[in-house]
Motif scaffolding. Structure first.
Motif, PDB file in Angstrom:
ATOM      1  N   THR A   1       0.832  -1.208   0.000  1.00 60.35           N
ATOM      2  CA  THR A   1       0.000   0.000   0.000  1.00 60.35           C
ATOM      3  C   THR A   1       0.866   1.257   0.000  1.00 60.35           C
ATOM      4  O   THR A   1       0.489   2.279  -0.586  1.00 60.35           O
ATOM      5  N   CYS A   2       2.029   1.170   0.650  1.00 61.89           N
ATOM      6  CA  CYS A   2       2.947   2.307   0.653  1.00 61.89           C
ATOM      7  C   CYS A   2       3.424   2.626  -0.762  1.00 61.89           C
ATOM      8  O   CYS A   2       3.401   3.782  -1.192  1.00 61.89           O
ATOM      9  N   LEU A   3       3.847   1.601  -1.493  1.00 60.61           N
ATOM     10  CA  LEU A   3       4.345   1.815  -2.857  1.00 60.61           C
ATOM     11  C   LEU A   3       3.229   2.258  -3.792  1.00 60.61           C
ATOM     12  O   LEU A   3       3.437   3.105  -4.673  1.00 60.61           O
ATOM     13  N   LEU A   4       2.034   1.700  -3.611  1.00 63.63           N
ATOM     14  CA  LEU A   4       0.902   2.095  -4.461  1.00 63.63           C
ATOM     15  C   LEU A   4       0.503   3.547  -4.226  1.00 63.63           C
ATOM     16  O   LEU A   4      -0.045   4.203  -5.119  1.00 63.63           O
ATOM     17  N   SER A   5       0.777   4.061  -3.038  1.00 58.45           N
ATOM     18  CA  SER A   5       0.341   5.413  -2.678  1.00 58.45           C
ATOM     19  C   SER A   5       1.334   6.499  -3.072  1.00 58.45           C
ATOM     20  O   SER A   5       1.035   7.689  -2.913  1.00 58.45           O
ATOM     21  N   LYS A   6       2.503   6.125  -3.580  1.00 53.33           N
ATOM     22  CA  LYS A   6       3.525   7.105  -3.944  1.00 53.33           C
ATOM     23  C   LYS A   6       3.169   7.785  -5.272  1.00 53.33           C
ATOM     24  O   LYS A   6       3.067   7.121  -6.303  1.00 53.33           O
ATOM     25  N   HIS A   7       3.010   9.113  -5.229  1.00 50.46           N
ATOM     26  CA  HIS A   7       2.702   9.886  -6.439  1.00 50.46           C
ATOM     27  C   HIS A   7       3.647  11.083  -6.535  1.00 50.46           C
ATOM     28  O   HIS A   7       4.120  11.605  -5.517  1.00 50.46           O
ATOM     29  N   ASN A   8       3.921  11.507  -7.768  1.00 48.37           N
ATOM     30  CA  ASN A   8       4.769  12.679  -7.972  1.00 48.37           C
ATOM     31  C   ASN A   8       3.915  13.942  -8.038  1.00 48.37           C
ATOM     32  O   ASN A   8       2.699  13.907  -7.772  1.00 48.37           O
ATOM     33  N   GLU A   9       4.553  15.062  -8.388  1.00 42.64           N
ATOM     34  CA  GLU A   9       3.841  16.342  -8.405  1.00 42.64           C
ATOM     35  C   GLU A   9       2.734  16.373  -9.443  1.00 42.64           C
ATOM     36  O   GLU A   9       1.772  17.132  -9.319  1.00 42.64           O
ATOM     37  N   GLU A  10       2.867  15.541 -10.489  1.00 41.30           N
ATOM     38  CA  GLU A  10       1.827  15.469 -11.525  1.00 41.30           C
ATOM     39  C   GLU A  10       0.754  14.450 -11.170  1.00 41.30           C
ATOM     40  O   GLU A  10      -0.093  14.105 -12.002  1.00 41.30           O
ATOM     41  N   ASN A  11       0.797  13.945  -9.930  1.00 44.76           N
ATOM     42  CA  ASN A  11      -0.145  12.943  -9.429  1.00 44.76           C
ATOM     43  C   ASN A  11      -0.056  11.628 -10.194  1.00 44.76           C
ATOM     44  O   ASN A  11      -1.041  10.899 -10.321  1.00 44.76           O
ATOM     45  N   GLU A  12       1.140  11.331 -10.706  1.00 45.01           N
ATOM     46  CA  GLU A  12       1.372  10.059 -11.376  1.00 45.01           C
ATOM     47  C   GLU A  12       2.046   9.099 -10.400  1.00 45.01           C
ATOM     48  O   GLU A  12       2.833   9.502  -9.544  1.00 45.01           O
ATOM     49  N   ARG A  13       1.735   7.831 -10.566  1.00 44.52           N
ATOM     50  CA  ARG A  13       2.346   6.836  -9.694  1.00 44.52           C
ATOM     51  C   ARG A  13       3.863   6.830  -9.873  1.00 44.52           C
ATOM     52  O   ARG A  13       4.381   6.849 -10.983  1.00 44.52           O
ATOM     53  N   VAL A  14       4.598   6.801  -8.760  1.00 38.71           N
ATOM     54  CA  VAL A  14       6.059   6.827  -8.804  1.00 38.71           C
ATOM     55  C   VAL A  14       6.618   5.468  -9.180  1.00 38.71           C
ATOM     56  O   VAL A  14       7.599   5.362  -9.915  1.00 38.71           O
ATOM     57  N   VAL A  15       5.984   4.398  -8.688  1.00 35.53           N
ATOM     58  CA  VAL A  15       6.460   3.033  -8.927  1.00 35.53           C
ATOM     59  C   VAL A  15       5.400   2.267  -9.709  1.00 35.53           C
ATOM     60  O   VAL A  15       4.225   2.251  -9.317  1.00 35.53           O
ATOM     61  N   THR A  16       5.801   1.650 -10.807  1.00 36.73           N
ATOM     62  CA  THR A  16       4.849   0.919 -11.644  1.00 36.73           C
ATOM     63  C   THR A  16       4.468  -0.408 -10.999  1.00 36.73           C
ATOM     64  O   THR A  16       5.144  -0.898 -10.086  1.00 36.73           O
ATOM     65  N   ASP A  17       3.378  -1.009 -11.505  1.00 37.93           N
ATOM     66  CA  ASP A  17       2.954  -2.316 -10.990  1.00 37.93           C
ATOM     67  C   ASP A  17       4.057  -3.358 -11.159  1.00 37.93           C
ATOM     68  O   ASP A  17       4.295  -4.177 -10.262  1.00 37.93           O
ATOM     69  N   LYS A  18       4.717  -3.333 -12.298  1.00 43.54           N
ATOM     70  CA  LYS A  18       5.786  -4.300 -12.560  1.00 43.54           C
ATOM     71  C   LYS A  18       6.936  -4.104 -11.575  1.00 43.54           C
ATOM     72  O   LYS A  18       7.506  -5.071 -11.054  1.00 43.54           O
ATOM     73  N   GLU A  19       7.283  -2.859 -11.307  1.00 44.49           N
ATOM     74  CA  GLU A  19       8.358  -2.573 -10.351  1.00 44.49           C
ATOM     75  C   GLU A  19       7.966  -2.988  -8.937  1.00 44.49           C
ATOM     76  O   GLU A  19       8.802  -3.461  -8.164  1.00 44.49           O
ATOM     77  N   ILE A  20       6.692  -2.828  -8.591  1.00 44.76           N
ATOM     78  CA  ILE A  20       6.226  -3.279  -7.278  1.00 44.76           C
ATOM     79  C   ILE A  20       6.390  -4.785  -7.158  1.00 44.76           C
ATOM     80  O   ILE A  20       6.938  -5.297  -6.176  1.00 44.76           O
ATOM     81  N   LEU A  21       5.936  -5.529  -8.171  1.00 46.45           N
ATOM     82  CA  LEU A  21       6.038  -6.993  -8.148  1.00 46.45           C
ATOM     83  C   LEU A  21       7.487  -7.445  -8.013  1.00 46.45           C
ATOM     84  O   LEU A  21       7.821  -8.267  -7.148  1.00 46.45           O
ATOM     85  N   HIS A  22       8.363  -6.928  -8.862  1.00 49.64           N
ATOM     86  CA  HIS A  22       9.743  -7.399  -8.895  1.00 49.64           C
ATOM     87  C   HIS A  22      10.514  -7.001  -7.637  1.00 49.64           C
ATOM     88  O   HIS A  22      11.374  -7.758  -7.164  1.00 49.64           O
TER      89      HIS A  22
END
Length: 450
Positions: A255-276
Motif C-alpha cells: 500500500t505504501c508503494l501504491l500510494s507514492k505519487h509525484n507532483e503530476e499525481n502520477e504513480r512513482v512506482v509501476t505495478d511491474k516494479e512493485i512486483l519485482h
C-alpha cells in the motif's frame, strides 16, 4: 617540399591509428581461463557453494591467479575481483562504469525491474520509495507486530521441544514476518501456498541455468511465475481497498508503494516494479535474517562466555517489562552487546555470498582490461576472513565491533555499501534482535549449556 608535406599529412593518421592499436593491444585481460563456453566454471562454483566450500574455492583461485582473474559464470564472461579496493570499486565507484546487473538466469526468476537491475534515476526513484517504508523512523510503528509474530512462532515451534531444526524454523519465522508486515498477508491456506511456491523458487536461483523439464532451474522459473501471479492478485486487491478507503497508505509495503505519487499525481512506482521489488525484498529479507539468527545460535553455543553476556543483557531488558508487554524501539537500543555479536556473526558467515555487476564500458582495473559487457563478480567473505584485515579471522570475537571506526574501510560489507547498501538492513536488525531476545530469555535459558 610540398610533396613531402602532403606525404606526411597522409601518413600521420595511419601512424596515429597504428600507435593507438599498439596501445590497445597492450591492455591485457586478467589471468585465468574462460573454460567451456557458456558453462565455464559455473558447475565447480555451485558445487562448492552447496558443500559450504565456496570461500575455499575462491581462495584457491586467488592463490592461483591473484586478486583479479577471468572465468565464465552463468553463461557470461566474468572478472572476479576481491579486496578492500575491489569493494570500494563495486559499491562506491562510478555508476557510469558499472551497472547492478544480475546474470540472465537470476533475472528471469526475479524480474528485470528490481533494484538488482535498475541504474541511475530509476534506481534512485524505486529505492527512495522502498526506503520510505523501510527506514528506521517508519519501522518503529511496526515493533508490536514484529514482536507478536516472534512470540507466536516461539510458542508454536520452540517452547517445550527437546529438539528443533533451527534454520528451517528461522526461515518460517522470517517468512511470516515478511508476509504480515510487508504484504499484509495473514496466516492461512494462502500464506502456506505462497511459502511452498516461494521455497521452490529460491531453490533454483543458484543452479545451472538449463531450462529443461524436471531441472531445478525450470522448477524455479515456474514457481516464480506462480509467485508473481499471487502477488499481482494481492496488489490489485490493495488497489481496490485504497480506492475504497478501507486500507491506509502505510498499512504495509504494497500500500505504501501504491500510494507514492509525484507532483503530476502520477504513480512513482509501476505495478511491474512493485512486483519485482517485492520479490527482491522477500529473497533478501528471508535468507539474510534466517541465516544470521541460526548462526548466532550456533556461535553462542560454542562460546559460553559470549552467551552468558548476551543472556545477561537480554534478561535485564526482560525484567524491565511487565508480563506480555512487547519490546519497544528503546529496548532494541539497549541491545548493544547482542548486536556486536550479530556483527561478528555477519563477518564470519555473511548471508550474501557475493554478487554481480555489468561493465558498461571498457574499464582499466589494476592494470588489466575489463571489457564492456562482461560481468564483474565480488564475494563478501574474501575481506571478512582476511587475516591482514581482521587478525585471527577464525576466532569469534564480538569485541572487534566495540569501536566501529576501528574496522578498516571497505572491508566489512554484509549489507553492501554506499548508494547500493541494502535498504532492508534495519528491518533485518529488528527481526534478529527481537528473535534473539525471546530465544535466550524464554526458550534456551537453562537448556543450551546444561
Amino acid at each position: 617540399m610540398n610533396i613531402l608535406i602532403t606525404l606526411l599529412l597522409f601518413l600521420l593518421p595511419v601512424l596515429l591509428l597504428l600507435s593507438w592499436r599498439r596501445r590497445g593491444s597492450s591492455r591485457k585481460l586478467p589471468p585465468g581461463s574462460l573454460g567451456i563456453p557458456i558453462i565455464g566454471q559455473s558447475i565447480g562454483m555451485l558445487q562448492a557453494m552447496r558443500t559450504n566450500k565456496g570461500e575455499e574455492w575462491l581462495r584457491e583461485r586467488v592463490g592461483k591467479y591473484g586478486p583479479i582473474s577471468k572465468l565464465t559464470l552463468f553463461g557470461k564472461p566474468t572478472v572476479f575481483i576481491h579486496g578492500p579496493a575491489a569493494n570500494k570499486f563495486i559499491f562506491y565507484g562510478d555508476s557510469s562504469m558499472l551497472a547492478n546487473k544480475q546474470p540472465s538466469s537470476i533475472r528471469a526468476i526475479l524480474g528485470d525491474r528490481s533494484l538488482f537491475e535498475l541504474s541511475g534515476q530509476d534506481h534512485r526513484r524505486v529505492r527512495e520509495s522502498l526506503m520510505s517504508f523501510l527506514r528506521p523512523e517508519s519501522l518503529k510503528q511496526y515493533m508490536g507486530k514484529i514482536d507478536e509474530e516472534v512470540r507466536k512462532h516461539m510458542e508454536l515451534h520452540w517452547q517445550g521441544k527437546e529438539k528443533v531444526a533451527a534454520l528451517p524454523l528461522m526461515k518460517i519465522l522470517t517468512f511470516n514476518i515478511i508476509c504480515s508486515l510487508l504484504f499484509g498477508m495473514e496466516e492461512g491456506a494462502e500464506r502456506e501456498k505462497f511459502l511452498e511456491n516461494f521455497q521452490e523458487m529460491v531453490e533454483g536461483m543458484w543452479s545451472i541455468p538449463v531450462n529443461l523439464p524436471f531441472t531445478r532451474y525450470n522448477r524455479s522459473l515456474r514457481a516464480s511465475s506462480r509467485v508473481q501471479d499471487m502477488l499481482e492478485e494481492l496488489v490489485q486487491e490493495k488497489k481496490v481497498k485504497l480506492e475504497q478507503h478501507t486500507a491506509t497508505p502505510h498499512q504495509d509495503l504494497i500500500t505504501c508503494l501504491l500510494s507514492k505519487h509525484n507532483e503530476e499525481n502520477e504513480r512513482v512506482v509501476t505495478d511491474k516494479e512493485i512486483l519485482h521489488n517485492i520479490m527482491l525484498v522477500m529473497i533478501a529479507g528471508h535468507d539474510t535474517s534466517s541465516i544470521l539468527i541460526t548462526f548466532m545460535l550456533r556461535l553462542l553455543y560454542k562460546n559460553p562466555a559470549v552467551y552468558k553476556a548476551v543472556l545477561q543483557e537480554q534478561e535485564e531488558i526482560a525484567k524491565s517489562k511487565t508480563s506480555g508487554e512487547p519490546l519497544t524501539w528503546e529496548d532494541l537500543a539497549r541491545m548493544k552487546y547482542t548486536w556486536r555479536v550479530a556483527m561478528e556473526t555477519l563477518r564470519m558467515v555473511p548471508p550474501v555470498f557475493g554478487g554481480f555487476r555489468l561493465a558498461l564500458r571498457d574499464i582499466d582495473y589494476c592494470g588489466y582490461l575489463i571489457p564492456k559487457g562482461w560481468q564483474v563478480f565480488w564475494a563478501s567473505n574474501m575481506t571478512h576472513m582476511d587475516g591482514n584485515i581482521f587478525p585471527a579471522p577464525s576466532k569469534f570475537d564480538p569485541a572487534r565491533f566495540e569501536n566501529q571506526k576501528s574496522v578498516p574501510p571497505y572491508s566489512f560489507i554484509p549489507f553492501g555499501g554506499g548508494p547500493r547498501v541494502c535498504p532492508g538492513n534495519e528491518f533485518a536488525r529488528i527481526k534478529t534482535l527481537v528473535a534473539i531476545h525471546y530465544l535466550v530469555t524464554q526458550v534456551l535459558v537453562g537448556v543450551m549449556f546444561r
